[in-house]
Motif scaffolding. Sequence first.
Motif, PDB file in Angstrom:
ATOM      1  N   GLY A 158     -11.587 -10.136 -12.281  1.00 49.86           N
ATOM      2  CA  GLY A 158     -11.722  -9.687 -10.899  1.00 49.86           C
ATOM      3  C   GLY A 158     -10.383  -9.485 -10.228  1.00 49.86           C
ATOM      4  O   GLY A 158     -10.187  -8.523  -9.480  1.00 49.86           O
ATOM      5  N   ALA A 159      -9.440 -10.399 -10.487  1.00 48.70           N
ATOM      6  CA  ALA A 159      -8.112 -10.261  -9.887  1.00 48.70           C
ATOM      7  C   ALA A 159      -7.397  -9.020 -10.412  1.00 48.70           C
ATOM      8  O   ALA A 159      -6.784  -8.262  -9.643  1.00 48.70           O
ATOM      9  CB  ALA A 159      -7.285 -11.517 -10.182  1.00 48.70           C
ATOM     10  N   ILE A 160      -7.483  -8.811 -11.720  1.00 49.43           N
ATOM     11  CA  ILE A 160      -6.839  -7.621 -12.302  1.00 49.43           C
ATOM     12  C   ILE A 160      -7.504  -6.352 -11.779  1.00 49.43           C
ATOM     13  O   ILE A 160      -6.832  -5.385 -11.391  1.00 49.43           O
ATOM     14  CB  ILE A 160      -6.903  -7.680 -13.839  1.00 49.43           C
ATOM     15  CG1 ILE A 160      -6.104  -8.867 -14.360  1.00 49.43           C
ATOM     16  CG2 ILE A 160      -6.386  -6.378 -14.437  1.00 49.43           C
ATOM     17  CD1 ILE A 160      -6.198  -9.059 -15.862  1.00 49.43           C
ATOM     18  N   GLY A 161      -8.856  -6.335 -11.780  1.00 47.11           N
ATOM     19  CA  GLY A 161      -9.564  -5.162 -11.286  1.00 47.11           C
ATOM     20  C   GLY A 161      -9.288  -4.885  -9.822  1.00 47.11           C
ATOM     21  O   GLY A 161      -9.110  -3.729  -9.413  1.00 47.11           O
ATOM     22  N   GLY A 162      -9.221  -5.959  -9.024  1.00 43.11           N
ATOM     23  CA  GLY A 162      -8.924  -5.775  -7.605  1.00 43.11           C
ATOM     24  C   GLY A 162      -7.537  -5.209  -7.381  1.00 43.11           C
ATOM     25  O   GLY A 162      -7.332  -4.347  -6.513  1.00 43.11           O
ATOM     26  N   SER A 203      -7.136  -1.506  -5.733  1.00 45.82           N
ATOM     27  CA  SER A 203      -6.496  -1.460  -4.410  1.00 45.82           C
ATOM     28  C   SER A 203      -5.130  -0.793  -4.433  1.00 45.82           C
ATOM     29  O   SER A 203      -4.493  -0.674  -3.386  1.00 45.82           O
ATOM     30  CB  SER A 203      -6.357  -2.881  -3.860  1.00 45.82           C
ATOM     31  OG  SER A 203      -5.552  -3.673  -4.726  1.00 45.82           O
ATOM     32  N   SER A 204      -4.659  -0.377  -5.621  1.00 42.74           N
ATOM     33  CA  SER A 204      -3.355   0.271  -5.687  1.00 42.74           C
ATOM     34  C   SER A 204      -3.416   1.651  -5.032  1.00 42.74           C
ATOM     35  O   SER A 204      -4.473   2.299  -5.008  1.00 42.74           O
ATOM     36  CB  SER A 204      -2.918   0.415  -7.152  1.00 42.74           C
ATOM     37  OG  SER A 204      -3.841   1.205  -7.875  1.00 42.74           O
ATOM     38  N   ARG A 251      -6.373   8.799  -7.625  1.00 47.84           N
ATOM     39  CA  ARG A 251      -5.840   9.868  -8.458  1.00 47.84           C
ATOM     40  C   ARG A 251      -6.016   9.536  -9.937  1.00 47.84           C
ATOM     41  O   ARG A 251      -6.399  10.389 -10.750  1.00 47.84           O
ATOM     42  CB  ARG A 251      -4.357  10.084  -8.131  1.00 47.84           C
ATOM     43  CG  ARG A 251      -3.672  11.130  -8.990  1.00 47.84           C
ATOM     44  CD  ARG A 251      -4.229  12.512  -8.738  1.00 47.84           C
ATOM     45  NE  ARG A 251      -3.488  13.523  -9.470  1.00 47.84           N
ATOM     46  CZ  ARG A 251      -3.838  14.797  -9.530  1.00 47.84           C
ATOM     47  NH1 ARG A 251      -4.935  15.222  -8.920  1.00 47.84           N
ATOM     48  NH2 ARG A 251      -3.095  15.653 -10.204  1.00 47.84           N
ATOM     49  N   VAL A 252      -5.733   8.281 -10.315  1.00 45.79           N
ATOM     50  CA  VAL A 252      -5.883   7.860 -11.706  1.00 45.79           C
ATOM     51  C   VAL A 252      -7.341   7.927 -12.131  1.00 45.79           C
ATOM     52  O   VAL A 252      -7.669   8.354 -13.244  1.00 45.79           O
ATOM     53  CB  VAL A 252      -5.316   6.434 -11.895  1.00 45.79           C
ATOM     54  CG1 VAL A 252      -5.674   5.878 -13.264  1.00 45.79           C
ATOM     55  CG2 VAL A 252      -3.801   6.434 -11.712  1.00 45.79           C
ATOM     56  N   ARG A 253      -8.235   7.508 -11.257  1.00 47.60           N
ATOM     57  CA  ARG A 253      -9.658   7.520 -11.599  1.00 47.60           C
ATOM     58  C   ARG A 253     -10.148   8.940 -11.852  1.00 47.60           C
ATOM     59  O   ARG A 253     -10.898   9.190 -12.793  1.00 47.60           O
ATOM     60  CB  ARG A 253     -10.472   6.883 -10.468  1.00 47.60           C
ATOM     61  CG  ARG A 253     -11.952   6.695 -10.804  1.00 47.60           C
ATOM     62  CD  ARG A 253     -12.702   6.140  -9.613  1.00 47.60           C
ATOM     63  NE  ARG A 253     -12.720   7.096  -8.529  1.00 47.60           N
ATOM     64  CZ  ARG A 253     -13.592   8.113  -8.431  1.00 47.60           C
ATOM     65  NH1 ARG A 253     -14.486   8.311  -9.394  1.00 47.60           N
ATOM     66  NH2 ARG A 253     -13.552   8.932  -7.411  1.00 47.60           N
ATOM     67  N   GLU A 254      -9.718   9.871 -11.034  1.00 49.74           N
ATOM     68  CA  GLU A 254     -10.139  11.257 -11.218  1.00 49.74           C
ATOM     69  C   GLU A 254      -9.537  11.881 -12.482  1.00 49.74           C
ATOM     70  O   GLU A 254     -10.154  12.737 -13.111  1.00 49.74           O
ATOM     71  CB  GLU A 254      -9.720  12.084 -10.001  1.00 49.74           C
ATOM     72  CG  GLU A 254     -10.429  11.679  -8.718  1.00 49.74           C
ATOM     73  CD  GLU A 254      -9.894  12.432  -7.512  1.00 49.74           C
ATOM     74  OE1 GLU A 254      -8.902  13.200  -7.704  1.00 49.74           O
ATOM     75  OE2 GLU A 254     -10.441  12.266  -6.404  1.00 49.74           O
TER      76      GLU A 254
END
Length: 291
Positions: free
Chosen positions: A46-50, A54-55, A60-63
């Motif tokens: 969860g900490a890594i994913g958050g 939140s970056s 842009r990376v997700r797309e």
Amino acid sequence: MTDRVSAPAPEHWEPSAAQRERDEWRRRRTLRSAAIAAISTLLLLGAIGGAVVSSPGWQRVRETYFDWDKAVSSFPAVLDGLWLNIRVMLVCWVLILVLSLTVAIVRTLRGPVAFPLRLLGTAYVDVFRGLPLLLVIFLLGFGGPALSLQGLPTSPLFWGGAALVLSYSAYVAEVFRAGIESIHPSQRLAGRALGLSYGQTLRHVVLPQAWRRVIPPLMNDLVSLQKDSGLIAVLGVTDAIRKAQIETALDFNYTPYVVAGVLFCCLTIPMARLTDRYARKKGYHGAGGHL
């Protein structure tokens, strides 16, 4: 004739109250440890994913890398390319076993007559263990067809596979040699005392024992070969990575590379876990051999 006296049937055994209490304590401790491990894992993920989500550049990376529609559309092409990687890996692995075992046997020969063969085997191992695999692929993939050797194809798939076989055989030969030399000399002497020739002793006494000892590192090398088979894409072979590159060039979306990576992981991770399980079962710790 006397009748046989039947033994009394054993009474049903039940654990004592103290034993049941110990079993219950062990069960609670196991559940507690599993719960703590699960909670700590979830907190870490969860900490890594958050932090990632939140970056500032996450959208842009997700797309660009995690587009679901692009993944679905490119999956069939990448999967078709992966089938080529699997075939290359299987064929190369058979050739690697044959060539590396031959080199290992040559390097274990004794006597001055076999010195040229030992020298040749040592030079082969030193050269191909010293050269980076990617460099060998470039040298053979571009230089091999240019030689126009009689009877050999000019296909980049053939020369890329040849580079994999030559590089990996140098490493696997050392694995085999270590296994052969780990067999106690008394085993060879016992075979010769029974009237077996050198070759028969090697085949029936030494190699079966050595083979069992080197299976874990050989399986690790197979895992590495599964991944490195994708390097032949640099020669233009349309494997999984090349197919992902073609799909990416259509709209400059890099999701197909992620799809290829996931597919390779689906091949290598189960094999790696199987290797670790086998090594633990046989009592090997830290067994491995990889490029």
